[in-house]
Design an enzyme around this catalytic site. Structure first.
Site, mmCIF file in Angstrom:
data_model
loop_
_atom_site.group_PDB
_atom_site.id
_atom_site.type_symbol
_atom_site.label_atom_id
_atom_site.label_comp_id
_atom_site.label_asym_id
_atom_site.label_seq_id
_atom_site.Cartn_x
_atom_site.Cartn_y
_atom_site.Cartn_z
ATOM 1 N N CYS A 1 -70.388 -139.618 -26.992
ATOM 2 C CA CYS A 1 -70.642 -138.217 -27.372
ATOM 3 C C CYS A 1 -69.758 -137.763 -28.519
ATOM 4 O O CYS A 1 -70.162 -136.947 -29.329
ATOM 5 C CB CYS A 1 -70.451 -137.303 -26.170
ATOM 6 S SG CYS A 1 -68.793 -137.422 -25.477
ATOM 7 N N GLU B 1 -70.751 -130.064 -20.672
ATOM 8 C CA GLU B 1 -70.119 -131.008 -21.605
ATOM 9 C C GLU B 1 -71.249 -131.689 -22.360
ATOM 10 O O GLU B 1 -71.915 -132.580 -21.834
ATOM 11 C CB GLU B 1 -69.291 -132.044 -20.834
ATOM 12 C CG GLU B 1 -68.134 -131.449 -20.043
ATOM 13 C CD GLU B 1 -66.946 -131.068 -20.919
ATOM 14 O OE1 GLU B 1 -66.881 -131.550 -22.069
ATOM 15 O OE2 GLU B 1 -66.096 -130.287 -20.463
#
Ligand code: NAD
Length: 459
Positions: free
Chosen positions: A235, A201
């Site tokens: 993110c 991720e």
């Protein structure tokens, strides 16, 4: 560690673990924002409660509600003609075993406990390695987990990148990593030693495309809320933004108004989060200096006219960079801070082409009321996820898979995809009890078998 001979955890064992995870988060609901404040210098306590507690509890509740159904045999089509004689096919989801979870500093609890819930839902044990940049949070997590779980269920390992390096060499059954693309390459190489499957991720530059039909006030409110959450250290924060050339001045005005209404003060605002440390603060300032030196226009938003002396911790004023060019650092690296480069376009395809010429982003955002344009953007770009007419929101949809593509990651979690990521989808076939149909396929082969084979070799 519990071995398979002690049995695969049934639904009650899994629900018990998920319940303990929930009780743990609820019991420590005041300690968590406090630890985060200490780690960040300052972090908005209400945002911490939302992002690192409430959102995690929502995900666990969603898993608990659906787990029984996910664990049931997934009935598939058994091949003909055996299905006509009672053959069955199904998928049995089994735990993979032990899962390693390496997590970053920006949302320490969300990005450790969230994956952990998926790992436990699939019946696994876990070892976690939180970030060294948030020592208070990582220590607290170790304490919380030791109070609610046996070390055989979840073990916590603390340390920096060198500990992470050793951790990623362990013979896990799955390794789940959230962090930077650079470290992900090392993780994947280390995992290859034992052929450990990985979920990565990662981050990158998530673009926003603002269409001509978008209402700029709405866009500014939503984009800046997402960008400035956690000081831009998210993110899936919108990294840079495309605006129609003719709308640039209106966009600057809408941004000024929107930021002033949400954050009348920056340095002295409880809900404005500091940059995590001096290194990241200096990295962001370097982006601004580099852009200025290369001829960009920097618009700093300082609604309360605060002075440099008012600065607390490593809080950085929000800013927008107009006239950005690709040679600027801010367009080469993931920003991870409250700086927004603006690019103008004449034709939407120019924006699409720019995005497609770069690494595939983790998220992509489109604003507009033009459905044809929306479809055009969706059909001509690739990203891990998309929010339309907002940013970040696709992340908090528990029924949507979350993850990246290409340099922004591989694999998915959240909802059923999380359960499946940490499960072994064992294929099970039960043969027909009627043997005469099988006998045809056994030597010595007769005419019937040859006819059956010939009849199948056709288009
Ligand atoms: P990072 O890659 O520097 O560190 C992440 C973790 O990896 C830390 O626990 C660290 O100790 C460990 N680590 C460092 N070197 C290692 C090595 N050689 N081997 C094994 N482990 C090692 O990332 P970060 O600075 O903590 O986080 C920021 C990055 O994470 C950004 O790129 C951001 O976009 C990304 N991110 C992605 C998501 C997502 O869900 N996709 C969420 C948050 C952050």
């Amino acid at each position: 560690m519990r071995s398979l001979s002690e049995g695969i955890p049934n639904i009650s064992v899994r629900l018990d673990r998920l319940n303990r995870l929930m009780y743990m988060m609820i019991e420590f609901q005041d300690h968590i924002p406090d630890a985060l404040v200490e780690d960040f210098g300052h972090r908005s306590p209400i945002v911490s409660k939302f992002s690192d507690i409430a959102a995690v509890l929502d995900s666990i509740r969603y898993i608990k509600k659906n787990l029984k159904r996910w664990m049931e045999p997934d009935i598939r089509f058994a091949a003909s003609p055996f299905n006509l004689f009672g053959a069955k096919a199904y998928v049995q989801y089994q735990p993979v075993g032990s899962v390693g979870v390496i997590s970053p500093w920006n949302y320490p609890f969300n990005l450790t406990i969230g994956p952990l819930a998926a790992v436990l839902s699939a019946g696994n044990r876990a070892m976690i390695k939180p970030s060294e940049l948030t020592p208070k949070s990582s220590n607290l997590m170790k304490r919380m987990i030791s109070e609610y779980f046996e070390p055989e269920e979840i073990a916590v390992v603390l340390g920096d990148g060198s500990v992470g390096e050793e951790f990623s060499k362990l013979a896990f059954d799955h390794l789940f990593f959230t962090g930077s693309t650079a470290v992900a390459k090392k993780i994947m190489a280390a995992a290859a030693t034992h052929l450990v499957p990985v979920t990565l991720e990662l981050g990158g530059k998530s673009p926003v495309i603002v269409g001509c039909s978008a209402d700029l006030k709405t866009v500014a409110d939503r984009v800046w809320n997402g960008k400035l959450m956690n000081g831009g250290q998210t993110c899936i924060a919108p990294d840079y933004l495309f605006i129609p050339e003719a709308h640039l001045e209106s966009w600057i005005e809408a941004s000024t108004n929107s930021i002033a209404s949400m954050f009348p003060l920056i340095f002295k605002n409880e809900n404005y989060t500091s940059i995590i440390n001096v290194n990241h603060f200096e990295r962001l300032q370097k982006y601004l200096e580099d852009a200025r030196r290369r001829g960009a226009q920097i618009i700093e938003f300082n609604p309360g006219r605060e002075e440099e002396l008012d600065r607390t911790y490593y809080k950085l004023m929000p800013s927008m960079i107009v006239d950005v060019t690709d040679d600027m650092l801010v367009m080469k690296e993931e920003i991870f801070g409250p700086i927004m480069p603006i690019k103008t376009y004449r034709k939407i395809d120019d924006a699409i082409q720019y995005i497609n010429n770069r690494s595939k982003p983790l998220s992509l955002y489109y604003f507009g009321q033009d459905k044809t344009e929306e479809t055009h953007v969706l059909e001509n770009t690739i990203s891990g996820g998309v929010s339309i007419n907002d940013v970040i929101f696709h992340y908090v949809q528990d029924d949507l898979p979350f993850g990246g593509v290409g340099a922004s990651g591989m694999g998915r979690y959240h909802g059923i995809e999380g359960f499946k990521t940490f499960s072994n989808p064992r294929a099970v076939y039960r043969q027909t009890p009627i043997d005469f149909i099988l006998k045809i396929m056994r030597p010595p082969f007769g005419h019937l078998f040859k006819r059956v084979i010939s009849s199948r070799i056709k288009f």
